[in-house]
Scaffold this active site. Structure first.
Site, PDB file in Angstrom:
ATOM      1  N   GLN A 163     -33.385 -24.656  33.230  1.00 28.51           N
ATOM      2  CA  GLN A 163     -33.597 -24.070  34.430  1.00 28.51           C
ATOM      3  C   GLN A 163     -33.907 -22.819  34.539  1.00 28.51           C
ATOM      4  OE1 GLN A 163     -33.160 -26.143  37.734  1.00 28.51           O
ATOM      5  NE2 GLN A 163     -33.414 -27.906  36.255  1.00 28.51           N
ATOM      6  N   ARG A 181     -27.689 -13.007  26.879  1.00 28.33           N
ATOM      7  CA  ARG A 181     -27.255 -12.402  25.636  1.00 28.33           C
ATOM      8  C   ARG A 181     -28.247 -12.192  24.592  1.00 28.33           C
ATOM      9  NH1 ARG A 181     -23.245 -17.720  24.021  1.00 28.33           N
ATOM     10  NH2 ARG A 181     -25.041 -19.033  23.866  1.00 28.33           N
ATOM     11  N   SER A 219     -32.866 -16.935  23.846  1.00 30.59           N
ATOM     12  CA  SER A 219     -33.298 -17.055  25.234  1.00 30.59           C
ATOM     13  C   SER A 219     -33.941 -15.491  25.841  1.00 30.59           C
ATOM     14  CB  SER A 219     -32.293 -17.436  26.106  1.00 30.59           C
ATOM     15  OG  SER A 219     -32.079 -18.645  25.819  1.00 30.59           O
ATOM     16  N   ASP A 277     -22.810 -25.561  32.470  1.00 31.70           N
ATOM     17  CA  ASP A 277     -21.574 -25.647  33.649  1.00 31.70           C
ATOM     18  C   ASP A 277     -20.197 -25.099  32.802  1.00 31.70           C
ATOM     19  OD1 ASP A 277     -22.983 -26.636  35.905  1.00 31.70           O
ATOM     20  OD2 ASP A 277     -23.451 -28.258  34.267  1.00 31.70           O
ATOM     21  N   GLU A 278     -20.067 -25.554  31.543  1.00 29.81           N
ATOM     22  CA  GLU A 278     -18.774 -25.095  31.106  1.00 29.81           C
ATOM     23  C   GLU A 278     -18.515 -23.706  30.918  1.00 29.81           C
ATOM     24  OE1 GLU A 278     -21.092 -26.914  29.928  1.00 29.81           O
ATOM     25  OE2 GLU A 278     -21.302 -26.854  27.674  1.00 29.81           O
ATOM     26  N   HIS A 318     -25.788 -26.509  40.067  1.00 33.11           N
ATOM     27  CA  HIS A 318     -24.923 -27.977  39.961  1.00 33.11           C
ATOM     28  C   HIS A 318     -23.721 -27.296  40.602  1.00 33.11           C
ATOM     29  CE1 HIS A 318     -22.937 -31.427  38.892  1.00 33.11           C
ATOM     30  NE2 HIS A 318     -22.028 -30.747  37.795  1.00 33.11           N
ATOM     31  N   GLU A 372     -40.134 -53.352  23.258  1.00 30.56           N
ATOM     32  CA  GLU A 372     -39.950 -53.991  24.520  1.00 30.56           C
ATOM     33  C   GLU A 372     -38.841 -53.283  25.419  1.00 30.56           C
ATOM     34  OE1 GLU A 372     -41.826 -56.459  26.152  1.00 30.56           O
ATOM     35  OE2 GLU A 372     -40.294 -55.953  27.756  1.00 30.56           O
TER      36      GLU A 372
END
Ligand SMILES: NC(=O)c1ccc[n+]([C@@H]2O[C@H](COP(=O)([O-])OP(=O)(O)OC[C@H]3O[C@@H](n4cnc5c(N)ncnc54)[C@H](OP(=O)(O)O)[C@@H]3O)[C@@H](O)[C@H]2O)c1
Length: 329
Positions: free
Chosen positions: A26, A46, A50, A80-81, A105, A224
């Protein structure tokens, strides 16, 4: 309640300095979309992958604490954690008076891991899709929808700031729906567990196994039951479920409408109600947070045990024969 693009002003964010904390799925899309709209962005990260990626894309990169200093809006886009701990350690001590805190979120807020100060606006802007879609739709001139919720309005401007943020990342172009943090959290967790990720993975692996157990070739069963999901999902996404039933063949419609309710019957309804109860009571989140705090051993074991060996092997073979690369979303 749907909020339309023309009802939202960018005024509350135009001159703001936004700290985007985290540059993952995000974070990268939010930062790029905001910057394309002329908004000043600092990425809080950090040192590591990233941070390097954000620098390579021309962003000013600082530690989460330094990025927060001077920011009018601090968007928390780490897993989130991690949100609660990172906020308490690095963001909160550096937070400017009157700054707004945003999340994409609501779990950390709803279940109490993220404790925000009373004098800060706190909002949720949750895009209904991964960062790659948020970014690609934005560059095409459209957007993906989002849910917006006001968790705490300290300044009287929280709603204007949240909606301006949603507009700046392109979501009002597709449509924004107002909700509460509780509703977004419970519905999102339930959707990914019972339908989109957990439910879907189990459904396709049962379908695959039923065919293979009856002696049909694994690669034919895989093509399938697994490979074609994208086509049906795309029909549902473009036309709705009703439109999908009209678009598929008469054979598929007749067979699907007769057999679907037999395959997913009363037992599924009861299991879904139980999953929802465990999410609402906080039982699920407590177990998840406990595992995450120990480095995720249970999640690692669940990943290793997921899918039968037959399906895993067939998946690897079919995907390599089809030249399907890993999708980065
Ligand atoms: N993924 C989706 O489709 C989606 C959709 C809607 C909402 N959301 C929400 O968006 C938020 C972010 O999720 P995401 O999927 O974007 O996460 P993600 O792809 O896993 O990215 C996490 C980012 O946080 C950084 N990070 C992790 N731990 C950190 C720490 N302790 N200190 C500093 N940086 C840290 C990572 O940096 P490193 O590279 O250094 O590890 C990475 O840049 C979550 O609240 C999620 O629920 C996600």
């Amino acid at each position: 309640m749907r909020v339309r693009d023309e009802d939202v002003s960018l005024e509350a964010i135009r001159a703001a300095h936004v700290a985007v904390i985290g540059f993952g799925n995000q974070g990268r899309a939010h930062a790029l979309n905001l910057r394309d709209g002329g908004i000043r962005v600092t990425v809080g990260a950090r040192e590591g992958r990233s941070a390097e990626r954000a620098r390579a894309e021309g962003f000013a990169v600082a530690t989460p604490a330094l990025a927060t200093r001077g920011a009018h809006i601090v968007m928390l886009l780490v897993p989130d954690e991690e949100i609660g701990g990172l906020f308490a350690r690095e963001v909160r001590p550096a937070l400017e008076r009157g700054a707004a805190i945003g999340v994409a979120h609501g779990s950390a807020l709803h279940f109490g891991a993220l404790e925000t100060p009373d004098d800060a606006d706190v909002f949720l802007v949750a895009p209904a899709g991964p960062g790659v879609a948020l970014r690609s739709r934005f560059t095409e001139g459209s957007g993906i929808p989002a849910l917006v919720a006001i968790h705490h309005d300290a300044t009287g401007s929280c709603r204007a700031r949240a909606l301006a943020y949603a507009k700046a990342i392109g979501c009002t172009r597709a449509g924004v729906f107002m909700t509460s943090v509780r509703e977004e959290t419970i519905v999102d967790l339930f959707g990914e567990q019972a339908v989109l990720c957990g439910g879907l993975a189990e459904l396709v692996s049962h379908g695959f196994q039923a065919l293979v157990d009856a002696g049909y070739a694994p690669e034919v069963a895989y093509l399938e039951c697994v490979h074609q999901i994208e086509l049906t999902a795309s029909l549902v996404s473009r036309l709705g479920i009703e439109g999908m039933w009209k678009a598929v063949s008469r054979t598929a419609a007749y067979g699907g409408l007769v057999t679907g309710p037999l395959v997913l019957g009363e037992a599924t309804r009861m299991a879904m109600a139980e999953a929802l109860r465990a999410i609402e009571s906080g039982e699920f989140y407590e177990a998840f947070a406990r595992d995450a705090a120990r480095g995720g051993p249970e999640l690692a074991a669940l990943r290793a045990d997921a899918l039968g060996e037959g399906l895993k092997r067939t998946e690897r073979e079919v995907r390599s024969q089809l030249g399907a690369g890993e999708k980065n979303d």
